[in-house]
Design an enzyme around this catalytic site. Structure first.
Site, short mmCIF file in Angstrom:
data_model
loop_
_atom_site.label_atom_id
_atom_site.label_comp_id
_atom_site.label_asym_id
_atom_site.label_seq_id
_atom_site.Cartn_x
_atom_site.Cartn_y
_atom_site.Cartn_z
N GLY A 12 9.98 15.98 -9.65
CA GLY A 12 10.48 14.73 -9.10
C GLY A 12 10.91 13.75 -10.18
O GLY A 12 10.76 13.99 -11.38
N LEU A 14 9.64 10.82 -11.14
CA LEU A 14 8.56 10.34 -11.99
C LEU A 14 7.93 11.47 -12.80
O LEU A 14 7.63 11.30 -13.99
CB LEU A 14 7.50 9.64 -11.14
CG LEU A 14 6.30 9.08 -11.89
CD1 LEU A 14 6.73 8.08 -12.96
CD2 LEU A 14 5.33 8.42 -10.90
N ALA A 69 4.74 14.09 -3.71
CA ALA A 69 4.77 13.38 -2.43
C ALA A 69 5.89 13.91 -1.56
O ALA A 69 6.90 14.41 -2.05
CB ALA A 69 4.95 11.88 -2.64
N THR A 71 8.66 12.52 0.41
CA THR A 71 9.32 11.21 0.36
C THR A 71 10.53 11.07 1.28
O THR A 71 11.24 10.07 1.21
CB THR A 71 9.75 10.90 -1.08
OG1 THR A 71 10.64 11.93 -1.53
CG2 THR A 71 8.55 10.79 -2.01
N THR A 110 2.71 3.79 -2.51
CA THR A 110 3.97 3.13 -2.13
C THR A 110 3.77 1.79 -1.44
O THR A 110 2.70 1.52 -0.86
CB THR A 110 4.76 4.05 -1.18
OG1 THR A 110 5.93 3.39 -0.72
CG2 THR A 110 3.93 4.44 0.02
N ASP A 111 4.80 0.97 -1.47
CA ASP A 111 4.84 -0.30 -0.74
C ASP A 111 4.85 -0.08 0.77
O ASP A 111 4.53 -1.00 1.54
CB ASP A 111 6.06 -1.11 -1.16
CG ASP A 111 7.37 -0.35 -0.97
OD1 ASP A 111 7.43 0.82 -1.36
OD2 ASP A 111 8.34 -0.93 -0.43
N TYR A 134 5.81 8.00 7.25
CA TYR A 134 5.68 8.12 5.80
C TYR A 134 4.62 7.17 5.27
O TYR A 134 3.73 7.56 4.50
CB TYR A 134 7.03 7.85 5.14
CG TYR A 134 6.95 7.66 3.64
CD1 TYR A 134 6.66 8.73 2.79
CD2 TYR A 134 7.15 6.40 3.06
CE1 TYR A 134 6.57 8.55 1.41
CE2 TYR A 134 7.07 6.22 1.70
CZ TYR A 134 6.78 7.29 0.87
OH TYR A 134 6.69 7.11 -0.49
N LYS A 138 0.97 8.11 3.46
CA LYS A 138 0.63 7.65 2.11
C LYS A 138 -0.66 6.82 2.13
O LYS A 138 -1.47 6.91 1.20
CB LYS A 138 1.78 6.85 1.52
CG LYS A 138 3.02 7.68 1.19
CD LYS A 138 2.73 8.73 0.11
CE LYS A 138 2.52 8.12 -1.25
NZ LYS A 138 2.28 9.14 -2.31
N TRP A 159 10.69 1.19 -4.68
CA TRP A 159 12.12 1.20 -5.01
C TRP A 159 12.37 1.91 -6.35
O TRP A 159 13.04 1.38 -7.23
CB TRP A 159 12.66 -0.22 -5.03
CG TRP A 159 12.69 -0.92 -3.71
CD1 TRP A 159 11.88 -0.69 -2.63
CD2 TRP A 159 13.57 -2.00 -3.33
NE1 TRP A 159 12.19 -1.56 -1.61
CE2 TRP A 159 13.21 -2.37 -2.01
CE3 TRP A 159 14.58 -2.69 -3.97
CZ2 TRP A 159 13.86 -3.39 -1.32
CZ3 TRP A 159 15.23 -3.71 -3.29
CH2 TRP A 159 14.88 -4.05 -1.97
#
Length: 301
Positions: A12, A14, A69, A71, A110-111, A134, A138, A159
């Site tokens: 991914g 990251l 993840a 996503t 995540t946010d 989602y 998470k 983001w």
């Protein structure tokens, strides 16, 4: 001290950024899902055990950074079982394996765990309330990790974009080359986060954890500083491309309905992170740095 990282989710955005930071004092094993599937319990347990044993034999200090993840935010609405398997059950098994082998775990979240109806940045201990499958998966993953008994930290971000994989910045660069104008939602507010800064921050955190000086707060927020709408972010991308930002037109979320609800406000407070770790730079500076570092990576082929 040589720090050794095991990074599930190595293919991914990251994961690939973290792998690129390997050097004399940092070894990184970043397996993709084909080599380490978090939904395969036996494979996860075996991978953590082998990683811990190899680090011990080499005299390295091991830390697991979970960048794996599911996503696909909209697809998760109809693919709940798979989303929960990857985002909740996988981290639970990973955390249990880390607990058994006494290996610290940094879990990226995540946010989307927040409802998105706030008017000021969400604190680390703010009430959660995901509005999408989602986000719910998470959040379940966070809870599994923190309740596992492992030495664990949850790092929420938002983001995310980088040189690897697909992301908003690359999409905007592609559309800039294809359209005279485009419409982007201007009523969702967040904080763009460059993988270059996020990966460096996670390595710093892993180093502190390995030294036994990890933050007392177990939930941390790491995003680019500041805030912007998607429309404002797109206009900034156009600026980096040397294009007229006024070609990006503002529209509302209602103009582009999606299966999954997006948070209208998902700015995260980085108070706990900034108290003991290097603050991530302002999002606009980071975007400029991303293009300066590898401009070609963001341009359409």
């Amino acid at each position: 001290m040589t720090l050794a990282l095991l990074v599930p989710g190595g293919s991914g955005q990251l994961g690939r950024e973290l792998a690129g930071l390997a050097g004399p004092s940092l070894t990184v094993d970043a397996p993709d899902s084909a080599r380490l599937d978090l939904t395969d319990t036996r494979a996860v347990v075996a991978a953590v055990a082998a990683f811990a044993d190899a680090a011990k034999a080499a005299g390295d200090t091991p830390v697991v950074v979970n960048a794996a993840a599911y996503t696909a935010v909209d697809k998760a609405e109809s693919d709940r079982a798979r989303a929960y398997a990857v985002n909740a059950d996988g981290p639970r098994v990973l955390a249990a394996a880390c607990s058994t082998r006494n290996v610290p775990l940094l879990h990226v979240s995540t946010d989307y765990v927040f409802p998105g109806d706030a008017s000021e940045p969400y604190a680390e201990d703010a009430e959660t309330g995901p509005k999408s499958v989602y986000g719910a998966t998470k959040l379940a993953g966070e809870q599994a990790v923190l309740g596992s008994g492992a030495r664990s930290w949850v790092v929420r971000t938002a983001w995310v974009y980088g040189a690897h994989g697909s992301n908003f910045v690359k999409t905007m660069a592609r559309l800039e080359s294809q359209r005279d104008t485009l419409s982007v939602v201007d009523d969702q507010l967040g904080a763009p986060t460059w993988t270059g800064d996020l990966a460096a921050g996670l390595v710093e955190l892993a180093g502190k954890v390995a030294e036994g000086s990890g933050p007392s707060a177990r939930v941390l927020h790491a995003t680019g500083a500041g805030e912007v709408t998607w429309c404002g972010f797109a206009r900034a991308v156009f600026e980096e491309l040397g294009a007229d930002p006024e070609r990006v037109k503002a529209c509302g979320t209602a103009d582009y309905p999606t299966p999954a609800a997006r948070p209208a406000y998902s700015v995260l407070s980085a108070g706990a992170w900034n108290a003991s770790l290097t603050p991530l730079r302002p999002w606009r500076e980071a975007l400029r740095a991303a293009f300066e570092t590898d401009r070609a990576a963001y341009l359409p082929a």
